[in-house]
Design a protein around this motif. Structure first.
Motif, PDB file in Angstrom:
ATOM      1  N   PHE A   1      52.105  42.056  45.388  1.00 27.95           N
ATOM      2  CA  PHE A   1      51.458  42.658  44.223  1.00 27.95           C
ATOM      3  C   PHE A   1      50.202  41.754  44.341  1.00 27.95           C
ATOM      4  N   PRO A   2      49.323  42.060  45.202  1.00 29.44           N
ATOM      5  CA  PRO A   2      48.099  41.085  45.432  1.00 29.44           C
ATOM      6  C   PRO A   2      46.781  41.556  44.458  1.00 29.44           C
ATOM      7  N   ILE A   3      47.298  41.744  42.896  1.00 33.54           N
ATOM      8  CA  ILE A   3      46.074  42.217  41.941  1.00 33.54           C
ATOM      9  C   ILE A   3      45.180  40.865  41.749  1.00 33.54           C
ATOM     10  N   ARG A   4      45.695  39.753  42.251  1.00 37.23           N
ATOM     11  CA  ARG A   4      44.606  38.495  42.091  1.00 37.23           C
ATOM     12  C   ARG A   4      43.273  38.670  42.705  1.00 37.23           C
ATOM     13  N   TYR A   5      43.372  39.575  43.841  1.00 37.73           N
ATOM     14  CA  TYR A   5      42.241  39.522  44.736  1.00 37.73           C
ATOM     15  C   TYR A   5      41.185  40.382  44.034  1.00 37.73           C
ATOM     16  N   LEU A   6      41.633  41.316  43.027  1.00 37.76           N
ATOM     17  CA  LEU A   6      40.734  42.067  42.161  1.00 37.76           C
ATOM     18  C   LEU A   6      40.337  41.294  40.924  1.00 37.76           C
ATOM     19  N   LEU A   7      41.170  40.340  40.492  1.00 43.83           N
ATOM     20  CA  LEU A   7      40.887  39.832  39.139  1.00 43.83           C
ATOM     21  C   LEU A   7      39.955  38.498  39.298  1.00 43.83           C
ATOM     22  N   GLU A   8      40.151  37.690  40.547  1.00 41.39           N
ATOM     23  CA  GLU A   8      39.409  36.497  40.482  1.00 41.39           C
ATOM     24  C   GLU A   8      38.161  36.833  41.357  1.00 41.39           C
ATOM     25  N   PRO A   9      37.085  36.522  40.640  1.00 39.72           N
ATOM     26  CA  PRO A   9      35.800  36.913  41.141  1.00 39.72           C
ATOM     27  C   PRO A   9      35.434  36.234  42.338  1.00 39.72           C
ATOM     28  N   LYS A  10      36.121  35.232  42.802  1.00 38.46           N
ATOM     29  CA  LYS A  10      35.515  34.452  44.053  1.00 38.46           C
ATOM     30  C   LYS A  10      35.901  35.331  45.331  1.00 38.46           C
ATOM     31  N   HIS A  11      36.977  36.163  45.195  1.00 37.19           N
ATOM     32  CA  HIS A  11      37.075  37.030  46.295  1.00 37.19           C
ATOM     33  C   HIS A  11      36.053  38.183  46.625  1.00 37.19           C
TER      34      HIS A  11
ATOM     35  N   ALA B   1      32.700  37.626  45.942  1.00 29.59           N
ATOM     36  CA  ALA B   1      31.608  36.959  46.147  1.00 29.59           C
ATOM     37  C   ALA B   1      31.178  37.201  47.446  1.00 29.59           C
ATOM     38  N   LYS B   2      29.943  36.631  47.641  1.00 31.62           N
ATOM     39  CA  LYS B   2      29.371  36.968  48.933  1.00 31.62           C
ATOM     40  C   LYS B   2      29.893  36.623  50.221  1.00 31.62           C
ATOM     41  N   ASP B   3      30.732  35.314  49.878  1.00 34.49           N
ATOM     42  CA  ASP B   3      31.363  34.598  50.862  1.00 34.49           C
ATOM     43  C   ASP B   3      33.018  34.708  50.782  1.00 34.49           C
ATOM     44  N   GLY B   4      33.320  35.686  49.905  1.00 33.71           N
ATOM     45  CA  GLY B   4      34.808  35.938  49.847  1.00 33.71           C
ATOM     46  C   GLY B   4      35.258  36.749  50.812  1.00 33.71           C
ATOM     47  N   GLU B   5      36.522  36.884  50.689  1.00 38.77           N
ATOM     48  CA  GLU B   5      37.347  37.961  51.649  1.00 38.77           C
ATOM     49  C   GLU B   5      36.926  39.181  51.476  1.00 38.77           C
ATOM     50  N   LEU B   6      36.797  39.701  50.317  1.00 40.72           N
ATOM     51  CA  LEU B   6      36.526  41.053  49.868  1.00 40.72           C
ATOM     52  C   LEU B   6      34.950  41.404  49.942  1.00 40.72           C
TER      53      LEU B   6
END
Length: 373
Positions: A242-252, A254-259
């Motif tokens: 349930f990878p909701i952290r990728y939506l809630l943590e701003p770092k993902h 960011a310009k250099d993030g996985e998303l």
């Protein structure tokens, strides 16, 4: 007022049919989606949604039957043949094992022996090859799904991203588990642009011991600029169901993030949670069926372990990223009680109940959003 949502699709096998009802209610209310992140079965539904399937089309595809069995059941039909065993030897071996199990199953009260006619050979597959089932049926079905929406079945994540963004800003990310490096892989056009989409889906839904792990090929390029050729990759639910952290943590984002950044303002996150402890409105007292697979101790135990493992990860993610005071604003809980993780051939009544459970859950979620802006 119509809104745009970033959506997480939880893993959960056939329980994912509940997503169809949730998406139907979401679109009927004129809402849109932007980022889509899927794990395991959630990867299949997220991809179908990104490819342009309507909820009705998705339901028709998932509900299709061949020889009386749900199409998903065909993914478990053929035994996996270890590469080192020639086919000329493999067929008589599996036939003998199947016939032996069929005779034994007739001695088990209340069990339809015909439902387990291939499990003798599959037991050999597990012992000799490390996996129960061949994945050809799934690959063929998923290729047909993509082709029906005019996508080349060999399309890469980068090319798929470019294609779906011609409609509106969108992004598809699929979760897998690299058991060589023991880490989560978030597969999209930024992290693994050369990876074929169908391979990303296959990795994400590759339940260990059910299907063979996927080995990353050199031709698929790097992951986050790291060479992982030869790494073994399996079901993403092992590490992030349930990878909701990728939506809630701003770092993902960011310009250099996985998303990375993506166009859109005031976009809200929502996690489609398949909740095995929540009853379905149409079938509140659902009990297990009498299929042979559910009476085999090893398979029944595997299903129970998977359900426990996935639910444990989900609860941990919710505690960390969506505490009780915020959960209703972030999570759409779809009741799936009574449906097992490995139950790939439930009756139509159960499928209909799952769809309606998704509808009811999304109505509850949207009502809460409207009352608590």
């Amino acid at each position: 007022m119509p809104q745009t949502f970033d959506v997480v699709f939880r893993g959960g096998g056939i329980k994912g049919v509940g997503f169809v009802g949730a998406l139907a209610t979401l679109t009927e209310a004129k809402h849109l989606t932007r980022r889509l992140i899927g794990t395991s079965a959630g990867a299949i539904f997220a991809t179908a949604w990104a490819a342009g399937y309507s909820p009705k089309e998705m339901q028709e595809r998932i509900s299709a039957r061949a020889d009386g069995k749900l199409i998903f059941a065909s993914f478990l039909e053929a035994a996996y043949r270890p590469a080192e065993i020639p086919e000329i030897l493999w067929k008589p071996l599996t036939t003998t094992a199947d016939n032996t199990l069929r005779r034994i199953s007739k001695l088990v009260p209340g069990v339809n022996a015909e439902n387990g006619t291939t499990w003798g050979g599959k037991s050999l597959s597990l012992v000799l090859g490390g996996a129960v089932c061949d994945d050809t049926a799934f690959r063929t079905w998923m290729s047909d799904m993509l082709a029906e929406k005019k996508f080349d079945p060999t399309i890469t994540l980068a090319d798929f991203h470019r294609a779906i963004n011609k409609v509106r800003p969108q992004q598809l990310s699929l979760i897998a588990a690299d058991i060589t490096d023991q880490r989560v892989l978030l597969l999209n056009e930024r992290t693994s642009p050369k990876l074929p989409l169908i391979e990303a889906i296959r990795m994400s839904m590759g339940i260990p011991f059910v299907w063979k792990e996927v080995k990353w090929k050199t031709s698929w390029g790097a992951y986050l600029e790291q060479d992982i050729a030869g790494h073994q990759v399996v079901d993403g639910g092992l590490l992030s169901n349930f990878p909701i952290r990728y939506l809630l943590e701003p770092k993902h984002s960011a310009k250099d993030g996985e998303l990375g950044p993506l166009e859109g303002e005031n976009v809200k996150p929502v996690g489609f949670m398949l909740d095995g402890r929540k009853k379905m409105p149409d079938l509140p007292d659902l009990t297990e069926s009498t299929f042979l697979v559910e009476h085999m101790p090893v398979v029944r135990l595997a299903s129970q372990l998977l359900d426990t493992l996935m639910d444990t990860w989900d609860r941990e993610a919710l505690r960390q990223y969506a505490p009780a005071d915020k959960e209703k604003k972030l999570v759409c809980r779809i009741g799936t009680q009574g449906i097992g993780y490995l139950d790939f051939d439930p009756p139509q009544e159960h499928l209909n109940a799952l769809v309606n459970s998704g509808r009811c859950a999304m109505r509850e979620f949207l009502d809460f959003q409207a009352k608590n802006p």
